[in-house]
Write a protein that holds these residues in place. Structure first.
Motif, mmCIF file in Angstrom:
data_model
loop_
_atom_site.group_PDB
_atom_site.id
_atom_site.type_symbol
_atom_site.label_atom_id
_atom_site.label_comp_id
_atom_site.label_asym_id
_atom_site.label_seq_id
_atom_site.Cartn_x
_atom_site.Cartn_y
_atom_site.Cartn_z
ATOM 1 N N UNK A 267 68.472 -90.762 17.535
ATOM 2 C CA UNK A 267 68.762 -89.790 18.591
ATOM 3 C C UNK A 267 69.713 -88.689 18.140
ATOM 4 N N UNK A 268 70.398 -88.857 17.004
ATOM 5 C CA UNK A 268 71.223 -87.770 16.487
ATOM 6 C C UNK A 268 70.386 -86.518 16.243
ATOM 7 N N UNK A 269 69.105 -86.693 16.024
ATOM 8 C CA UNK A 269 68.211 -85.562 15.811
ATOM 9 C C UNK A 269 68.021 -84.702 17.048
ATOM 10 N N UNK A 270 68.473 -85.199 18.217
ATOM 11 C CA UNK A 270 68.363 -84.418 19.454
ATOM 12 C C UNK A 270 69.480 -83.385 19.604
ATOM 13 N N UNK A 271 70.518 -83.480 18.761
ATOM 14 C CA UNK A 271 71.685 -82.612 18.911
ATOM 15 C C UNK A 271 71.396 -81.267 18.243
ATOM 16 N N UNK A 272 70.623 -80.451 18.911
ATOM 17 C CA UNK A 272 70.059 -79.240 18.303
ATOM 18 C C UNK A 272 71.127 -78.253 17.856
ATOM 19 N N UNK A 273 72.294 -78.248 18.485
ATOM 20 C CA UNK A 273 73.329 -77.298 18.125
ATOM 21 C C UNK A 273 74.366 -77.839 17.165
ATOM 22 N N UNK A 274 74.177 -79.053 16.654
ATOM 23 C CA UNK A 274 75.180 -79.696 15.802
ATOM 24 C C UNK A 274 75.382 -78.910 14.505
ATOM 25 N N UNK B 5 64.533 -87.579 11.377
ATOM 26 C CA UNK B 5 64.749 -86.690 12.525
ATOM 27 C C UNK B 5 65.925 -85.742 12.322
ATOM 28 N N UNK B 6 66.850 -86.087 11.424
ATOM 29 C CA UNK B 6 68.016 -85.237 11.211
ATOM 30 C C UNK B 6 67.655 -83.910 10.557
ATOM 31 N N UNK B 7 66.459 -83.826 9.965
ATOM 32 C CA UNK B 7 66.040 -82.548 9.375
ATOM 33 C C UNK B 7 65.738 -81.506 10.456
ATOM 34 N N UNK B 8 65.693 -81.929 11.718
ATOM 35 C CA UNK B 8 65.461 -80.994 12.820
ATOM 36 C C UNK B 8 66.723 -80.205 13.176
ATOM 37 N N UNK B 9 67.866 -80.585 12.635
ATOM 38 C CA UNK B 9 69.138 -79.949 12.976
ATOM 39 C C UNK B 9 69.297 -78.660 12.178
ATOM 40 N N UNK B 10 68.769 -77.586 12.713
ATOM 41 C CA UNK B 10 68.704 -76.321 11.978
ATOM 42 C C UNK B 10 70.051 -75.640 11.795
ATOM 43 N N UNK C 259 64.074 -80.946 3.011
ATOM 44 C CA UNK C 259 63.647 -79.840 3.858
ATOM 45 C C UNK C 259 64.761 -79.343 4.750
ATOM 46 N N UNK C 260 64.611 -78.098 5.231
ATOM 47 C CA UNK C 260 65.575 -77.473 6.130
ATOM 48 C C UNK C 260 66.987 -77.535 5.547
ATOM 49 N N UNK C 261 67.960 -77.906 6.363
ATOM 50 C CA UNK C 261 69.353 -77.902 5.936
ATOM 51 C C UNK C 261 69.638 -78.939 4.857
#
Length: 689
Positions: free
Chosen positions: A544-551, A568-573, A592-594
């Protein structure tokens, strides 16, 4: 009769407004001068720091019913002569330069001129300003002006107010300013003015009551022969960053309302201003000794800042008896000790308290829960020894609670639903001895509040408005006191001089919290900073840490976390800092990503991790590592450690020599395997102890 009277009155009103002999219209040359002045600028809504800025000149026109310039926004005419006597174009989004040919200087009947909060593109004040000899009020603050203060300003002998603050003025203040006999307010705050001046030159000015020379490069000299006869008339004195040595002014002055002596090199004991003082700032000096009990006589004080000195001893317990007016109390970075006042009354207006970086001890008084207007309190870096002050949760406006680096201890338990922390944005519990589970229920209200409409340009601050009576008129002052905060963010100890209201941060690092990171962390979608490093947290990293979009910063290092890093943490742009070092993590590092920007030190100390940026190659590493779901003590384990020793045992079955040869072959083909395997086992044992 009543109807006839109303008709007659309405006819009289019509006649009054239609008769040029009774009301004079704007003079043609002055309306033309105003339009020329308007047309010399462009209107840019981004050119004012005032959020309520309004382009008044946009409505100026000679056509239609609005042709009389005396009816234009910002223009006031003399009722008898029709001449323009006041022009207020402050915060009008004006952009452009004022030059010597400006039609503004044709308005020779002007008595008040306010052009503050515009952008005049670093132009200089033309010497022609001296033509406006009838001016009593001139405000050019925050208008992007530069150059030297023109000597011709001294021609304005009727001036009673001169505001030049927050520009780029350079050079000295003209010494002839002392000849402005009527001048009551001189404000040159926040420029690049320089030179050495005698303070008494200003103090002896006949009418001067408010003087602000702060935040320039001026050096003030103190003449011991300076007379004290005129000092009581001063009601405002701001000399921040102007001189050093002993406090140069005799105190108290009976009428003093504003006193700011911050950022000098003042030594000795703390001077106590009179009871009439509304704002007293003297931070960033070298004051020492105890705080006198006399300070409690300042019953009208609104802002008191004594921070960053060497004041020592216990705090006067009467501080909690300040009048209802006190908004800000800042004692940060001194050497104060003992207990803080034990009794805080209901109904006080305190909005900010900062007692951090002192030597305060003992327990916190629960009466602090009476401060219902409190927005921020910093008690960090002291020696408080107490359990978690859950009763702060009943304060409806509390946004920041910092109790870092103390001796707080025990589990954090919220006894009932009454303590909800409804407005909390930043919580710093780091470097204490809290234990038990992570108290994320403190932030349960984040799930139900709408934060999308918050502006990124608003900061946690206190606005204080001061009204100082001056005979037939009142002098109004407004101050913004910004909350500043020290917190560990993105791996560094950082000091924020201003804190955005939309910022959300949780720092619970360096405590004794245990068990798992709850899945409910994913409900805190507005979180920007999450630091729970250096605890005893175990189990897996929640998906669920991947839900923190503004982190932006995530630090869960130095714990006992196991399993894989969730993809899911790769979703944290917006994630700029990530640290999971020194845990028991295994498997592939997401890519990937950050995640492509993080370095080795984000992952070190996890012998079971492989993939970039580590040197462990997952293609070979996968066949050697045990599945994360199988215990290292399982009898059916296929770990490389057990497989290697099975070969050795079989070797001994065929004979010692053959076994040694086979064991040697296994180790030779995998030179790093034995070291990594033992390292992994030892790390696991360290965390279990």
């Amino acid at each position: 009769m009543r109807v006839l009277f109303l008709v007659s009155l309405s006819q009289l009103i019509v006649l009054t407004h239609s008769s040029p002999s009774i009301q004079s219209l704007c003079h043609d040359d002055e309306s033309s001068a105003l339009l020329q002045f308007k047309n010399s600028f462009s209107i840019k809504r981004s050119e004012s720091s005032d959020p309520l800025a309004c382009p008044k000149v946009a409505s100026w026109t000679l056509e239609g019913q609005n042709s009389d310039c005396c009816a234009w926004d910002g223009v006031i005419c003399d009722e008898d002569t029709g001449h323009v006597i006041e022009l207020d174009l402050s915060s009008c989004n004006l952009y452009g330069s004022i030059n010597s040919n400006s039609s503004l200087f044709h308005l020779v009947h002007l008595q008040r001129l306010n052009l503050a909060f515009n952008n005049f593109n670093y132009s200089q004040i033309p010497s022609q300003v001296g033509n406006l000899s009838r001016l009593t009020y001139l405000n050019l603050s925050s208008s992007m002006l530069s150059g030297e203060i023109p000597v011709t300003l001294m021609n304005l002998t009727k001036l009673t107010f001169l505001g030049l603050s927050s520009n780029n003025f350079q050079g000295p203040i003209p010494s002839s300013i002392v000849h402005l006999y009527n001048l009551e307010v001189l404000d040159v705050y926040n420029n690049n003015l320089n030179g050495t001046m005698e303070l008494c030159m200003f103090l002896n000015m006949k009418s001067l009551g408010m003087l602000d020379l702060s935040h320039n490069e001026l050096s003030l000299l103190i003449d011991e022969t300076c007379t004290n006869a005129t000092l009581p008339k001063f009601y405002g004195l701001d000399l921040a960053a102007c001189f050093d040595g002993q406090v140069p002014i005799p105190l108290p002055w009976t009428n003093l309302a504003i006193l700011d002596l911050s950022s000098n090199q003042l030594e000795g004991s703390l001077p106590i201003p009179p009871s009439s003082t509304l704002r007293y700032n003297i931070p960033n000096n070298k004051l020492s000794g105890r705080i006198s009990q006399w300070i409690c006589n300042m019953t009208s004080i609104q802002m008191l800042d004594l921070s960053n000195n060497s004041l020592s001893g216990s705090l006067p317990q009467c501080l909690n008896k300040f009048g209802d007016s006190l908004l800000v109390l800042n004692l940060q970075k001194n050497k104060l000790e003992g207990s803080i006042p034990q009794t805080w009354a209901k109904g006080t207006q305190l909005r900010m308290i900062n007692f951090s970086e002192n030597k305060f001890q003992n327990r916190l008084p629960t009466s602090l829960a009476n401060l219902m207007m409190l927005e921020a309190i910093d008690l960090g870096v002291n020696q408080f020894n107490d359990s978690f002050p859950y009763w702060f949760g009943n304060l409806p406006n509390l946004m920041v609670l910092c109790i870092r680096s103390n001796k707080f201890n025990g589990p954090i338990v919220i006894p009932n639903a009454e303590y909800k922390f409804p407005n909390l944005r930043v919580l710093d519990l780091s470097n204490n001895s809290f234990s038990g589970k992570l108290p994320l229920e403190i932030f349960q209200n984040w799930k139900y509040r709408d934060f999308e409409n918050e502006s990124p340009l608003t900061y946690i601050h206190v606005k204080a408005n001061f009204t100082i009576p001056k005979g037939s008129w009142n002098y109004h002052l407004s101050y913004d006191y910004n909350y500043s905060m020290a917190i560990t963010n993105k791996g560094m100890n950082m000091v924020y001089q201003r804190v955005q209201e939309l910022f959300r941060g949780i720092d619970m690092s360096s405590n004794r919290f245990e068990r798992e990171i709850p899945e409910s962390i994913g409900d805190l979608k507005v979180l920007h900073l999450f630091n729970v490093s250096n605890n005893f947290l175990s189990s897996n990293i929640p998906f669920s840490l991947g839900n923190l979009a503004g982190l932006e910063s995530l630090d869960i290092s130095l714990n006992r976390l196991s399993g894989e890093i969730p993809q899911q943490l790769t979703q944290l742009n917006f994630l700029q800092y990530f640290n999971v070092s020194y845990n028991n993590l295994t498997g592939h590092i997401p890519s990937g990503q950050q995640f492509n920007t993080f370095q080795n030190n984000s992952f070190e100390g996890n012998s079971g991790l492989c993939g970039s940026p580590l040197t462990n190659n997952c293609n070979n590493f996968d066949t050697l590592l045990p599945p994360a779901s199988i215990s290292e003590n399982s009898e059916d384990s296929d770990s490389p450690f057990e497989f290697g020793w099975k070969i050795v045992v079989i070797g001994y079955g065929f004979g010692t020599v053959v076994g040694v040869i086979i064991g040697h072959v296994v180790i030779a083909r995998n030179p790093d395997w034995l070291r990594k395997t033992f390292g992994m086992k030892q790390l696991g044992r360290r965390h279990r102890n």
